[in-house]
Design a protein around this motif. Structure first.
Motif, short mmCIF file in Angstrom:
data_model
loop_
_atom_site.label_atom_id
_atom_site.label_comp_id
_atom_site.label_asym_id
_atom_site.label_seq_id
_atom_site.Cartn_x
_atom_site.Cartn_y
_atom_site.Cartn_z
N GLN A 141 0.83 -1.20 0.00
CA GLN A 141 0.00 0.00 0.00
C GLN A 141 0.87 1.25 0.00
O GLN A 141 0.58 2.23 -0.70
N ALA A 142 1.92 1.26 0.80
CA ALA A 142 2.79 2.42 0.89
C ALA A 142 3.44 2.74 -0.46
O ALA A 142 3.49 3.90 -0.89
N ILE A 143 3.90 1.72 -1.16
CA ILE A 143 4.56 1.95 -2.45
C ILE A 143 3.55 2.39 -3.50
O ILE A 143 3.83 3.30 -4.31
N ALA A 144 2.39 1.75 -3.51
CA ALA A 144 1.37 2.17 -4.47
C ALA A 144 0.96 3.62 -4.21
O ALA A 144 0.83 4.43 -5.14
N ALA A 145 0.75 3.96 -2.92
CA ALA A 145 0.35 5.32 -2.57
C ALA A 145 1.45 6.33 -2.90
O ALA A 145 1.17 7.44 -3.36
N ARG A 146 2.70 5.95 -2.66
CA ARG A 146 3.82 6.86 -2.97
C ARG A 146 3.92 7.08 -4.48
O ARG A 146 4.13 8.21 -4.95
N THR A 147 3.76 6.02 -5.23
CA THR A 147 3.81 6.14 -6.69
C THR A 147 2.70 7.04 -7.19
O THR A 147 2.89 7.89 -8.06
N ALA A 157 -0.51 4.04 -10.40
CA ALA A 157 -0.64 3.01 -9.36
C ALA A 157 -2.00 3.11 -8.67
O ALA A 157 -2.09 3.39 -7.47
N VAL A 158 -3.06 2.87 -9.41
CA VAL A 158 -4.40 2.93 -8.84
C VAL A 158 -4.69 1.63 -8.08
O VAL A 158 -4.07 0.59 -8.33
N TYR A 159 -5.63 1.71 -7.17
CA TYR A 159 -5.99 0.54 -6.36
C TYR A 159 -7.40 0.72 -5.84
O TYR A 159 -7.95 1.83 -5.85
N SER A 160 -7.99 -0.38 -5.39
CA SER A 160 -9.32 -0.32 -4.78
C SER A 160 -9.43 -1.40 -3.73
O SER A 160 -8.55 -2.28 -3.62
N SER A 161 -10.52 -1.39 -2.98
CA SER A 161 -10.66 -2.33 -1.86
C SER A 161 -10.71 -3.78 -2.34
O SER A 161 -9.97 -4.63 -1.86
N VAL A 178 -9.50 -1.69 -10.66
CA VAL A 178 -8.29 -1.53 -11.49
C VAL A 178 -7.07 -1.53 -10.58
O VAL A 178 -7.06 -0.88 -9.53
N GLY A 179 -6.01 -2.25 -10.99
CA GLY A 179 -4.78 -2.28 -10.19
C GLY A 179 -4.91 -3.18 -8.98
O GLY A 179 -5.61 -4.20 -9.01
N MET A 180 -4.29 -2.77 -7.90
CA MET A 180 -4.21 -3.62 -6.71
C MET A 180 -5.54 -3.70 -5.98
O MET A 180 -6.21 -2.70 -5.77
N SER A 181 -5.90 -4.93 -5.59
CA SER A 181 -7.00 -5.16 -4.65
C SER A 181 -6.39 -5.14 -3.26
O SER A 181 -5.51 -5.95 -2.94
N GLN A 182 -6.86 -4.24 -2.41
CA GLN A 182 -6.31 -4.16 -1.06
C GLN A 182 -6.61 -5.43 -0.27
O GLN A 182 -5.75 -5.93 0.47
N LEU A 230 2.93 -6.70 -5.46
CA LEU A 230 2.92 -5.65 -6.49
C LEU A 230 3.15 -6.23 -7.87
O LEU A 230 2.60 -5.74 -8.86
N GLY A 231 3.95 -7.28 -7.96
CA GLY A 231 4.18 -7.93 -9.25
C GLY A 231 2.92 -8.58 -9.79
O GLY A 231 2.69 -8.61 -11.01
N HIS A 232 2.08 -9.09 -8.89
CA HIS A 232 0.82 -9.71 -9.32
C HIS A 232 -0.16 -8.66 -9.83
O HIS A 232 -0.83 -8.88 -10.85
N TYR A 233 -0.25 -7.53 -9.15
CA TYR A 233 -1.26 -6.53 -9.51
C TYR A 233 -0.80 -5.51 -10.54
O TYR A 233 -1.63 -4.89 -11.22
N TYR A 234 0.51 -5.32 -10.65
CA TYR A 234 1.04 -4.39 -11.65
C TYR A 234 2.12 -5.11 -12.45
O TYR A 234 3.30 -4.76 -12.41
#
Length: 751
Positions: A159-165, A218-222, A719-723, A740-744
Motif C-alpha cells: 500500500q505504501a509503495i502504491a500510494a507513494r507512486t 498506481a491505482v488501487y481499490s478495496s 483496477v490495479g491492486m486489490s487491497q 505488487l508484481g501480481h497486480y502491476y
C-alpha cells in the motif's frame, strides 16, 4: 575493532527501530512537498477553529499552544482571529508555518491534527485549508486511512509503495484528502497503533513503481470482486500493459447488496392539491443504508436537474442491469456490467419553497369573479352588467322560479345579443326594472304564457314605453318550439327533459346559445307531434339528447330514428354533476374561462349561460358545499389555469366549494419521473453513491412485488491492486514485491 563495529551496528539498529515505532517525522531538503486540500473531515465551513501545539508563525506573529484561534471567510477576505481579536485579514491566502518542521509543532483544524504548513484559501464563501508537508509524512497519514493499520506488514508495504507512486505522479498538483485522490487522515499516526503503517512507509522510503523508466498509474481499490479490471475498460483511456483485466484468485470477492422499496411514499389518500397539509409529516420508507441510497439519489437529482430544491422520493418503479459485460484480456467476460436502468418518481418544492405542481406558476388572487346578489333577480342584474355594460337593443325576460321556459330562451338571447333577466310571475322586481331602464332596449321579450309571466308584468313594461313581445305556446314544450322558430334555419337540436326539476339543460345552454342550436323540451317517454313536425320542417339531421333514459327514454330515440335522423347521440351521467362534466368533455368549449353554478338552485345561473355563450365557455354544476370528484379531475386535466366566474353568491356556492375549486385550479403537486434507461453503469453508481453501490461487478437484480435487490461483488473500480487481495497474499506469505508484481505486472520497484 570487531567488537566496536558490532556495537556500532547494534546502536544503529536500535535507533532505526525506535524511529519506526515513534513515527518520527523528518523533512529532508530534497524530499517532495505534498499540497493537499482538507475536505473530507472538514466539509464546507465559513469559520473553522484552530489550535496550535508548539509554535506557528503568521507573518512574524506567533501562534502558540493553549490559545483558541479562528479562521474565517468574511467580507470576501480570509481573517485569522485570536479569540475575538483580529490578527490579520487579507484578500489573498494566509499561511501559518511551524517554527520548525516536525512532531513538536502541529496545527489542529476542526479537531484534527496536521503537520507542516497550513495555507488558508477562499473557496466561494468557505475557508479551504491547504496542508503542505513532506511526502513521507503525508504517506503516514494515507496508508492507515486506505488500509487498516493492523493488517500484515507486507500488505501495508504494498500500500505504501502504491500510494507513494500515485502521489509522486501528482506532486505538482493540489490534491484533496478524499478517495477522489487518496484518503488522508492527517497527523494521527503518533501512537503505537500505527507502528506497522509507519514501518511500512519507513522500510520502503522512496520506493516507487515504474514501467519503462516512468512512474506507473498506481491505482488501487478495496476489492475487485475476483477479477481485476483494465484501465481502458473502466475509464476508456489507452490501455496500460501493467493494468490488465484478469481473474484474481486472491481477492475474497466481498459481496454487497442494495435493497430499494418500490413504493417510498404512498400518495393514496393524500390531498395532492394541498401538499402543505401533509408535506412535513410524510417521509420515505427507506431506513439505514437504503435511506442513504435515497439521499444520494436526491442529491443527484438536485445537482443535475433541480438545484436548491427540497425533494421527496415517492417511488422506484424500475431497476435493472444490461446483459453486457466488459471483457478480460483473454476475451472472457469479467462479471462487470456496462449498462443499467433506474427510474425514480419524486415530488418537490422549488428553490423558493413553492410546491411544484402539474401546472406552472401560482394562481393569482384575482383568479375568480363572483356575479351574484341577495336574490336571483339581483344576480341576473349583476350578470347583465358584466356582459352588457352599455345599452342593448333587446332584453329577454324569463320567470325566476321555474326555469324551463327561460332555459330554452338562452339561445334566443344570444341571437339577439341581449341579456337574460329574471322576473317574478306577477311583477317585475324594481332592481330588474332599473336595469332595463339602463339598457334602453327597444323590445322586451317575455318567455312563456301568462301562467309563466302574467299580464300585469307585461302591462307594467308597456306603460314604461317598451315594445313587448311574448313568445309562448300551449305548454312549455310548445314554447320551446316557438323559441326555436325564432332562431331561423337549423339542422341540429338538443333535446332534454321538460321536467322543471331537471337541470340537465343548464349545462348545455351556453354551448347551444353559442352555436345557435335550439333546445327542445320533451316529456320522458314521447315527443309531441308538434315537435316531430318542427324537426321535419327544419330537416333536422342531428339530435343530441341531454340526460339519461329516466329523463328521455329510448322510445324517443326510436321516434327520432323513424324520422330518418341517423345521427342521434346521448350525453348523460349518473347525476346532474356528472352530466355537466360529460357535456364539458364531449363538446368543443373554450375552457380559458369556466362558469360555476349551483346544481340545486340552478335557476340563479340561467342568465349566466347567456354570458358564458359569448365566449363559448362551459357552465359546470357544483354542489353548494363541495366540488364533485369528476369535476375536480376534469379541471386538473385541462392543462391550463382558466379564470373562474361564480354564478351566485356564497349562499349559492359556499366558500368551502370555492376552496375546492381553487385547489383543483392550483393543480396537484407534480410527480416527476427521472428515467435512466440503459445508461453507463457508472451513472447508476454515481446516483446511488459509490460507498453503497460498491462496484460494477453485479450478479443480478432480484425483484419482488415490493422491492428490488441489487447483488454484487467487490468494492471500487477494481483496477490495479486489490487491497483485500494484497491482505490475502501477505497472509499466504507473499512479499510486497510479489504482491505488487501480481497486480502491476511488468512494473519495477525503483527509488
Amino acid at each position: 575493532m570487531k567488537q566496536i563495529y558490532k556495537q556500532l551496528i547494534l546502536l544503529i539498529a536500535v535507533f532505526l527501530l525506535a524511529s519506526t515505532f515513534s513515527g518520527k517525522s523528518t523533512l529532508a531538503n530534497s524530499e517532495p512537498i505534498v499540497k493537499v486540500k482538507l475536505v473530507n473531515y472538514l466539509g464546507n465551513k465559513t469559520s473553522i477553529p484552530l489550535k496550535i501545539t508548539g509554535e506557528y508563525l503568521l507573518d512574524g506573529t506567533s501562534l502558540t499552544s493553549g490559545n483558541q484561534y479562528y479562521v474565517k471567510n468574511e467580507n470576501g477576505k480570509i481573517a485569522i482571529y485570536h479569540g475575538s481579536k483580529l490578527l490579520k485579514s487579507s484578500d489573498m491566502p494566509l499561511t501559518i508555518t511551524p517554527k520548525e518542521y516536525g512532531q513538536s509543532h502541529y496545527a489542529n483544524i476542526n479537531g484534527r491534527n496536521y503537520l507542516g504548513t497550513m495555507r488558508f484559501t477562499k473557496e466561494g464563501s468557505y475557508v479551504r485549508p491547504v496542508n503542505e508537508l513532506s511526502m513521507e509524512d503525508y504517506l503516514k497519514g494515507v496508508v492507515p486511512a486506505e488500509m487498516p493499520a493492523s493488517w500484515s506488514l507486507e500488505a501495508l508495504k504494498s500500500q505504501a509503495i502504491a500510494a507513494r507512486t500515485y502521489i509522486k505522479a501528482r506532486i505538482s498538483q493540489v490534491i484533496d484528502d478524499t478517495v477522489k485522490y487518496q484518503a488522508y487522515s492527517g497527523y494521527t499516526w503518533n501512537s503505537s497503533y500505527y507502528a506497522k503503517t509507519n514501518q511500512a512507509v519507513n522500510d520502503t522510503a522512496g520506493q516507487v513503481l515504474t514501467h519503462n523508466g516512468r512512474l506507473i498509474s498506481a491505482v488501487y481499490s478495496s476489492s475487485n470482486g475476483g477479477h481485476t479490471e483494465s484501465n481502458s475498460n473502466y475509464w476508456g483511456s489507452a490501455k496500460l500493459p501493467y493494468l490488465p483485466s484478469k481473474p484474481d484468485p486472491y481477492d475474497p470477492k466481498i459481496e454487497w447488496n442494495i435493497t430499494l422499496n418500490k413504493e417510498q411514499i404512498s400518495l393514496s389518500g393524500l390531498d395532492l392539491s394541498q401538499p402543505q397539509l401533509w408535506w412535513g409529516q410524510v417521509r420515505e420508507k427507506a431506513q439505514g443504508n437504503e435511506l442513504l441510497n435515497i439521499n444520494y439519489i436526491k442529491s443527484y437529482i438536485r445537482n443535475n436537474y433541480h438545484p436548491n430544491t427540497e425533494i421527496k422520493v415517492t417511488g422506484i418503479p424500475k431497476v435493472g442491469v444490461g446483459s453486457g459485460y466488459t471483457l478480460a484480456d483473454s476475451g472472457t467476460t469479467t462479471g462487470k456490467r456496462t449498462t443499467g436502468t433506474l427510474h425514480v418518481e419524486y415530488i418537490m418544492k422549488d428553490s423558493s419553497g413553492n410546491y411544484v405542481r402539474d401546472l406552472p406558476g401560482n394562481l393569482p388572487d384575482n383568479y375568480s369573479t363572483t356575479l351574484g346578489g341577495p336574490s336571483r333577480y339581483h344576480t341576473s342584474v349583476d350578470i347583465s352588467e358584466k356582459g352588457w355594460p352599455g345599452t342593448a337593443t333587446a332584453v329577454v325576460l324569463g320567470r325566476g322560479d321555474i326555469h324551463v321556459d327561460a332555459i330554452t330562451g338562452t339561445v334566443l338571447a344570444k341571437k339577439l345579443n341581449s341579456p337574460l333577466l329574471l322576473t317574478k310571475s306577477d311583477e317585475v322586481p324594481s332592481v330588474v326594472l332599473e336595469r332595463i331602464k339602463e339598457l334602453q332596449p327597444s323590445t322586451v321579450y317575455l318567455l312563456g304564457g301568462e301562467s309563466a309571466i302574467d299580464s300585469s308584468s307585461e302591462n307594467q313594461l308597456k306603460t314604461m314605453g317598451y315594445n313587448v313581445e311574448r313568445i309562448n305556446g300551449a305548454s312549455r314544450y310548445h314554447t320551446a318550439l316557438k323559441i326555436a322558430d325564432q332562431i331561423g334555419a337549423f339542422s341540429e337540436v338538443f333535446i332534454t327533459s321538460g321536467d322543471q326539476n331537471s337541470p340537465d339543460a343548464l349545462s348545455i345552454a351556453s354551448y347551444a346559445a353559442s352555436k345557435q342550436i335550439p333546445i327542445i323540451l320533451t316529456a320522458q317517454d314521447k315527443l309531441l307531434q308538434s315537435t316531430l313536425d318542427t324537426l321535419k320542417k327544419h330537416q333536422v339531421n342531428k339530435v343530441t339528447i341531454i340526460g339519461g333514459e329516466s329523463a328521455v327514454s329510448t322510445g324517443i330515440v326510436n321516434q327520432l330514428k323513424s324520422l330518418g335522423i341517423g345521427d342521434v347521440s346521448r350525453i348523460e351521467g349518473p347525476s346532474r354533476y356528472h352530466t355537466s362534466i360529460e357535456i364539458a368533455k364531449r363538446l368543443s368549449f373554450d375552457t380559458s374561462t369556466l362558469y360555476f353554478a349551483q346544481g340545486q338552485t340552478f335557476i340563479d345561473a340561467l342568465p349566466g349561460a347567456v354570458l358564458a355563450s359569448k365566449s363559448n365557455a362551459p357552465v359546470i354544476l357544483t354542489e353548494k358545499d363541495s366540488l364533485s370528484y369528476d369535476a375536480e379531475k376534469w379541471i386538473k386535466s385541462l392543462g391550463i389555469r382558466p379564470s373562474v366566474v361564480y354564478l351566485g353568491s356564497e349562499a349559492a356556492i359556499s366558500e368551502t366549494a370555492r376552496q375546492e375549486i381553487k385547489n383543483a385550479l392550483i393543480g396537484d403537486i407534480k410527480v416527476h419521473v427521472m428515467k435512466k434507461d440503459n445508461v453507463g453503469i457508472g451513472v447508476l453508481r454515481a446516483m446511488m453513491g459509490g460507498t453503497l453501490f460498491k462496484s460494477y461487478h453485479i450478479d443480478n437484480v432480484a425483484e419482488t412485488s415490493t422491492q428490488f435487490a441489487i447483488n454484487g461483488k467487490g468494492f471500487g473500480h477494481g483496477v490495479g491492486m486489490s487491497q483485500y487481495g494484497a491482505k490475502k497474499m501477505a497472509e499466504l506469505g507473499k512479499s510486497y514485491q510479489e504482491i505488487l508484481g501480481h497486480y502491476y505486472p511488468g512494473s519495477v520497484i525503483t527509488k
